[in-house]
Design a protein around this motif. Sequence first.
Motif, mmCIF file in Angstrom:
data_model
loop_
_atom_site.group_PDB
_atom_site.id
_atom_site.type_symbol
_atom_site.label_atom_id
_atom_site.label_comp_id
_atom_site.label_asym_id
_atom_site.label_seq_id
_atom_site.Cartn_x
_atom_site.Cartn_y
_atom_site.Cartn_z
ATOM 1 N N PRO A 32 5.690 -6.395 7.968
ATOM 2 C CA PRO A 32 5.428 -7.748 7.502
ATOM 3 C C PRO A 32 4.578 -8.491 8.513
ATOM 4 O O PRO A 32 4.498 -8.099 9.674
ATOM 5 N N ARG A 38 1.202 -16.927 6.458
ATOM 6 C CA ARG A 38 0.844 -16.711 5.055
ATOM 7 C C ARG A 38 -0.515 -16.032 4.992
ATOM 8 O O ARG A 38 -1.336 -16.201 5.881
ATOM 9 N N VAL A 39 -0.740 -15.289 3.929
ATOM 10 C CA VAL A 39 -2.045 -14.657 3.755
ATOM 11 C C VAL A 39 -2.655 -15.146 2.447
ATOM 12 O O VAL A 39 -1.950 -15.482 1.500
ATOM 13 N N ALA A 42 -4.001 -10.098 -0.624
ATOM 14 C CA ALA A 42 -3.543 -8.772 -0.239
ATOM 15 C C ALA A 42 -4.043 -7.790 -1.290
ATOM 16 O O ALA A 42 -4.477 -8.193 -2.381
ATOM 17 N N LEU A 146 3.652 -14.411 -0.397
ATOM 18 C CA LEU A 146 2.738 -13.418 0.172
ATOM 19 C C LEU A 146 2.537 -13.762 1.641
ATOM 20 O O LEU A 146 1.764 -14.652 1.977
ATOM 21 N N GLY A 147 3.245 -13.079 2.508
ATOM 22 C CA GLY A 147 3.212 -13.382 3.934
ATOM 23 C C GLY A 147 4.225 -14.460 4.257
ATOM 24 O O GLY A 147 4.797 -15.093 3.387
ATOM 25 N N ASP A 153 9.296 -12.457 0.524
ATOM 26 C CA ASP A 153 7.932 -12.037 0.868
ATOM 27 C C ASP A 153 7.660 -10.618 0.380
ATOM 28 O O ASP A 153 8.390 -9.686 0.721
ATOM 29 N N LEU A 155 4.625 -9.011 0.895
ATOM 30 C CA LEU A 155 3.659 -8.331 1.748
ATOM 31 C C LEU A 155 4.365 -7.212 2.510
ATOM 32 O O LEU A 155 5.437 -7.413 3.066
ATOM 33 N N ILE A 185 1.491 -3.031 -0.541
ATOM 34 C CA ILE A 185 0.844 -4.334 -0.554
ATOM 35 C C ILE A 185 0.448 -4.671 0.889
ATOM 36 O O ILE A 185 1.320 -4.866 1.744
ATOM 37 N N ARG A 186 -0.848 -4.700 1.184
ATOM 38 C CA ARG A 186 -1.350 -4.894 2.545
ATOM 39 C C ARG A 186 -2.436 -5.963 2.588
ATOM 40 O O ARG A 186 -3.096 -6.232 1.597
ATOM 41 N N GLN A 187 -2.645 -6.493 3.787
ATOM 42 C CA GLN A 187 -3.789 -7.368 3.985
ATOM 43 C C GLN A 187 -5.048 -6.516 3.943
ATOM 44 O O GLN A 187 -5.071 -5.417 4.483
#
Length: 188
Positions: A32, A38-39, A42, A146-147, A153, A155, A185-187
Amino acid sequence: MVILRCLLLTTFGTLVACAGPIPTASVASGSPPLAGARVAQAVAIMAPASGSLVSGRLILTPEGDGVRIRGDIGGLAPDSVHGFHVHEKGDCSAADASSAGGHFNPAGQPHGRAGHGAHHAGDIDNLIANRNGVAHVDVHVAGVSLGGGEANDVLGRALIVHAVPDDYTSQPAGNAGARIACGVIRQP
């Protein structure tokens, strides 16, 4: 441990630029983000599981009280219906994607259908493939973030496509069958 982010000119094998160190937590599988981070976007690259040919690319963005998921998943049977969920672990390493664990369920709710009473945070409506075997995904998942590292979360978790439709009632997972695609689920 630190990893350097570098751009290489592979044709000539020369180093063009290095952007400096990035923390390894941001590149580790399923990690995480730092608390409160926060992002804006993703991605989940959906790879085949359980011997299927199903794959795709999904983009996740924060929207209102949840996360919007958009993209395409192909390799499905024409006009077929498939269970689709966020799973608890960001690990797609097992051939059958069992390494992703169960449905994402931080509140300990029974399995159900999103928007229709109690349900897992990771419960999402079924995907429907068109006559070409492609499911066009555009869904809002309420109640997740998301983040940020909160309990809700998503992410660093996994998205899973199942072989058959979710019946929205069978416990604990809707009797949706084998896991035929998995993506962490990734950045980007």
